[in-house]
Design a protein around this motif. Structure first.
Motif, PDB file in Angstrom:
ATOM      1  N   LYS A  30      29.611  23.922  34.983  1.00  0.00           N
ATOM      2  CA  LYS A  30      29.359  23.351  36.309  1.00  0.00           C
ATOM      3  C   LYS A  30      28.075  22.527  36.414  1.00  0.00           C
ATOM      4  O   LYS A  30      27.307  22.686  37.362  1.00  0.00           O
ATOM      5  N   ASP A  74      25.352  33.141  30.729  1.00  0.00           N
ATOM      6  CA  ASP A  74      26.343  33.719  31.635  1.00  0.00           C
ATOM      7  C   ASP A  74      26.453  35.211  31.333  1.00  0.00           C
ATOM      8  O   ASP A  74      26.669  35.602  30.188  1.00  0.00           O
ATOM      9  N   ASN A  79      29.822  39.616  37.756  1.00  0.00           N
ATOM     10  CA  ASN A  79      29.894  38.324  38.430  1.00  0.00           C
ATOM     11  C   ASN A  79      28.733  38.080  39.377  1.00  0.00           C
ATOM     12  O   ASN A  79      28.654  37.040  40.015  1.00  0.00           O
ATOM     13  N   PRO A  81      24.821  37.333  40.511  1.00  0.00           N
ATOM     14  CA  PRO A  81      23.724  36.537  39.935  1.00  0.00           C
ATOM     15  C   PRO A  81      22.788  37.419  39.122  1.00  0.00           C
ATOM     16  O   PRO A  81      22.671  38.617  39.360  1.00  0.00           O
ATOM     17  N   TYR A 137      22.258  29.480  39.328  1.00  0.00           N
ATOM     18  CA  TYR A 137      23.337  28.959  40.168  1.00  0.00           C
ATOM     19  C   TYR A 137      24.570  29.810  39.920  1.00  0.00           C
ATOM     20  O   TYR A 137      25.025  29.934  38.778  1.00  0.00           O
ATOM     21  N   GLU A 138      25.087  30.398  40.983  1.00  0.00           N
ATOM     22  CA  GLU A 138      26.188  31.350  40.901  1.00  0.00           C
ATOM     23  C   GLU A 138      25.774  32.449  39.926  1.00  0.00           C
ATOM     24  O   GLU A 138      24.731  33.046  40.099  1.00  0.00           O
ATOM     25  N   ASN A 139      26.536  32.722  38.865  1.00  0.00           N
ATOM     26  CA  ASN A 139      26.129  33.781  37.939  1.00  0.00           C
ATOM     27  C   ASN A 139      25.633  33.206  36.604  1.00  0.00           C
ATOM     28  O   ASN A 139      25.731  33.845  35.571  1.00  0.00           O
TER      29      ASN A 139
END
Length: 166
Positions: A30, A74, A79, A81, A137-139
């Motif tokens: 992403k 990651d 899932n 953060p 950002y996100e996880n």
């Protein structure tokens, strides 16, 4: 006047030939960024005791005195953060000063769109400059890093500013 315009035009063409940027887009991670060359991409999965599995994907490019990388971490077993940006500041400072030597010349919060990050600039012991940016950002944790000579400062700023989330 025509000579000046011609010289400027030739200079621009030469600059574009030696420093044109190629857009790298990772739909899986992403993000997108413009780099001078197509990066080498490497992915590793590490199983850390008491933490779990971490997938680290690195996009690295090197030419002469310029090295730039984007590393995306990651957390595979969760899932959620991996904390807040403030949790990354001290470890990043420690790793930069230990790895490159030298001292931090500036640091501050930055943004890529609405995503808060942290930037650290370092003058390394070999008189190279190092610029690091970290985002959560996100996880995913995103770490941008460039090591370069002072003459490449504008080029590295352009690379860093081109980073964005998709």
């Amino acid at each position: 006047m025509k000579k000046i315009i011609l010289i400027v035009l030739i200079g621009f063409v030469i600059y574009k030939q030696f420093f044109s940027l190629e857009e790298v887009v990772s739909s899986e991670n992403k993000f997108k960024i413009e780099l001078p060359f197509k990066p080498n991409i490497k992915t590793d999965v590490n199983n850390l005791p008491n933490i779990g599995r971490l997938k680290i994907t690195s996009y690295e490019m090197r030419k002469d005195e310029l090295f730039c990388s984007v590393s995306v971490t990651d957390y595979l077993d969760n899932n959620d953060p991996m904390g807040e940006i403030e949790d990354t500041i001290r470890p990043t400072k420690r790793h930069l000063t230990k790895g490159f030597g030298g001292k931090i010349s500036s640091e501050d919060y930055i943004f890529s769109g609405a995503v808060k990050g942290y930037e650290i600039n370092l003058l390394a012991k070999n008189n190279k400059l190092v610029k690091s940016r970290t985002f959560i950002y996100e996880n995913h944790v995103y770490s941008l890093l460039c090591s370069f000579s002072k003459a490449q400062t504008t080029d590295v700023d352009t690379i860093m500013q081109s980073f964005s989330f998709i």
